[in-house]
Design an enzyme around this catalytic site. Structure first.
Site, PDB file in Angstrom:
ATOM      1  CD  GLN A   1      -2.811  -1.005 156.965  1.00 10.54           C
ATOM      2  OE1 GLN A   1      -3.041  -0.731 158.072  1.00 10.54           O
ATOM      3  NE2 GLN A   1      -2.359  -1.951 156.426  1.00 10.54           N
TER       4      GLN A   1
ATOM      5  CG  ASP B   1       1.225   1.052 162.455  1.00  9.19           C
ATOM      6  OD1 ASP B   1       1.055  -0.218 162.574  1.00  9.19           O
ATOM      7  OD2 ASP B   1       0.640   1.831 161.710  1.00  9.19           O
TER       8      ASP B   1
ATOM      9  CE  LYS C   1      -2.976  -3.898 160.616  1.00  6.33           C
ATOM     10  NZ  LYS C   1      -2.423  -2.821 159.921  1.00  6.33           N
TER      11      LYS C   1
HETATM   12  N1  GUN Z   1       0.756  -1.682 155.550  1.00 12.49           N
HETATM   13  C1  GUN Z   1       1.033  -3.001 155.556  1.00 12.49           C
HETATM   14  N2  GUN Z   1       1.512  -3.484 156.933  1.00 12.49           N
HETATM   15  C2  GUN Z   1       1.411  -2.298 157.821  1.00 12.49           C
HETATM   16  C3  GUN Z   1       1.358  -1.981 159.133  1.00 12.49           C
HETATM   17  O1  GUN Z   1       1.560  -2.860 159.904  1.00 12.49           O
HETATM   18  N3  GUN Z   1       0.801  -0.767 159.736  1.00 12.49           N
HETATM   19  C4  GUN Z   1       0.207   0.173 158.738  1.00 12.49           C
HETATM   20  N4  GUN Z   1      -0.037   1.536 159.344  1.00 12.49           N
HETATM   21  N5  GUN Z   1       0.276  -0.056 157.359  1.00 12.49           N
HETATM   22  C5  GUN Z   1       0.873  -1.212 156.851  1.00 12.49           C
END
Ligand code: GUN
Length: 282
Positions: free
Chosen positions: A92, A117, A48
Site C-alpha cells: 500500500q 495492483d 480490501k
Molecule cells: N494507495 C491508494 N490506492 C492504492 C492502490 O490501489 N494500491 C496501493 N498499493 N496503494 C494505494
C-alpha cells in the site's frame, strides 16, 4: 435534469458475485503489506479485507511499523515473491518517511505474476498493448472500466477527458479508454485552460484529489462524470466534483464515497483471481 447515480456498491457487488465460484475453485490468497499508519490506507485496507471476506478469498494484512527499514521491506517482498501460497500481493502506498523514495524499487521488485495492483512496468506495458494483454489492469482504472461496463456505457467514439496524470490512475485509465476506441484528452496541473477542455467531454474522469475542482460551469449538459477523487475533509470524504450542482446537468455521475472506491477493491480481487488462473495454466 438530475443525473443517474452510478453506484459503485451495486456494480462492485455484481463483480464480486461473479468471482465467487472461481475463488472457491482456485482458492487464491491476497496479501496486503502496509507500513506505518496512514489513516487513508487504514480505511482502504479495511475495505480490501472486507471484500476478500465477502467473496471467500484468503487474505492476510501484514502491518509493519513506520520504523521498518528498506532492507526489511525488500526482504519481505522477496519472501512474498517466492512464497507459492501467495497468489498476489500489494504494498500500500504512500510509504512513510524515508521509505517514500523506495516506491520505484518496490514497483520494480514485485514479481509481475503477483503484481495484482498492476503497478509494475510489465503489467503497465501489457496494458499499453491492450486486448488479451490487459490481464492485470491497474486496480482503479480496471474498476472504472468495469463500472462503465456494468452500466452499459460504451466509450467507443466518445470524447473522454481525464484530469490527472498519475501512474496509478490517470495514465493507465487514459490508455484503457484509448484501447476501447475513445478519443482521449489528458489534463494536468500544466493544462492552461482546464474548463475549456472539460467542457468538451462526453465522459469526464477526475483523479486529482482537490474537492470542488470540477464545477457546474466546467461541464456540458448530459456529460457522464466519474469522480476518482477521495479527500478526507472535516465534512467527510469528498470527491473532486461539486456533486450537488453538477448532478443537475450531468446524465450520470458517481458519488463519493460509494462510487469508484468499491470498484477499485473489486478490481484488485479480480486481478488476484486472474493471477490464480494464470498460475494454473502455466
Ligand atoms: N494507495 C491508494 N490506492 C492504492 C492502490 O490501489 N494500491 C496501493 N498499493 N496503494 C494505494
Amino acid at each position: 435534469m438530475s443525473a443517474t447515480i452510478l453506484s459503485g456498491k451495486d456494480a462492485s457487488s455484481a463483480l464480486l458475485a461473479s468471482l465467487k465460484d472461481k475463488v472457491k475453485e482456485l482458492d487464491p490468497k491476497l496479501v496486503v503489506v502496509q507500513v506505518g499508519n496512514d489513516p487513508a490506507s487504514d480505511s482502504y485496507i479495511r475495505q480490501k479485507m472486507k471484500s476478500c471476506e465477502a467473496v471467500g478469498m484468503r487474505h492476510e494484512h501484514i502491518h509493519l511499523p513506520d520504523t521498518t527499514t528498506r532492507n526489511e521491506l525488500f526482504d519481505l517482498i522477496d519472501r512474498l515473491n517466492k512464497d507459492d501460497d501467495v497468489t498476489g500481493f500489494i504494498v500500500q502506498v504512500p510509504l512513510p518517511g524515508k521509505l517514500e523514495d523506495a516506491v520505484p524499487d518496490v514497483i520494480r521488485t514485485i514479481d509481475p505474476s503477483k503484481d495484482v495492483d498492476g503497478f509494475g512496468p510489465t503489467n503497465l506495458g501489457n496494458l499499453f498493448l491492450g486486448g488479451e494483454f490487459e490481464a492485470f489492469p491497474s486496480a482503479t482504472p480496471g474498476g472504472i472500466i468495469a463500472m462503465l461496463e456494468h452500466y452499459k456505457i460504451d466509450v467507443d467514439g466518445k470524447h473522454c477527458v481525464v484530469v490527472g496524470r498519475s501512474n496509478i490512475v490517470g495514465k493507465p485509465l487514459a490508455v484503457m479508454l484509448l484501447n476501447r476506441g475513445a478519443t482521449v484528452t489528458v489534463c494536468h496541473r500544466g493544462t492552461k485552460d482546464l474548463a475549456a477542455q472539460t467542457r468538451q467531454a462526453d465522459l469526464l474522469f477526475s483523479a486529482v484529489g482537490k474537492p470542488g475542482l470540477i464545477t457546474k460551469d466546467m461541464v456540458k449538459p448530459g456529460v457522464i462524470i466519474i469522480d476518482v477523487g477521495t479527500t478526507r475533509t472535516d465534512a467527510g470524504i469528498k470527491g473532486d466534483v461539486d456533486f450537488d450542482a453538477v448532478k443537475e446537468v450531468a446524465s450520470a455521475i458517481t458519488p463519493v464515497p460509494g462510487g469508484v472506491g468499491p470498484m477499485t477493491v473489486a478490481s484488485l480481487i479480480r486481478n488476484c483471481v486472474r493471477a490464480a488462473e494464470k498460475k494454473r495454466r502455466s
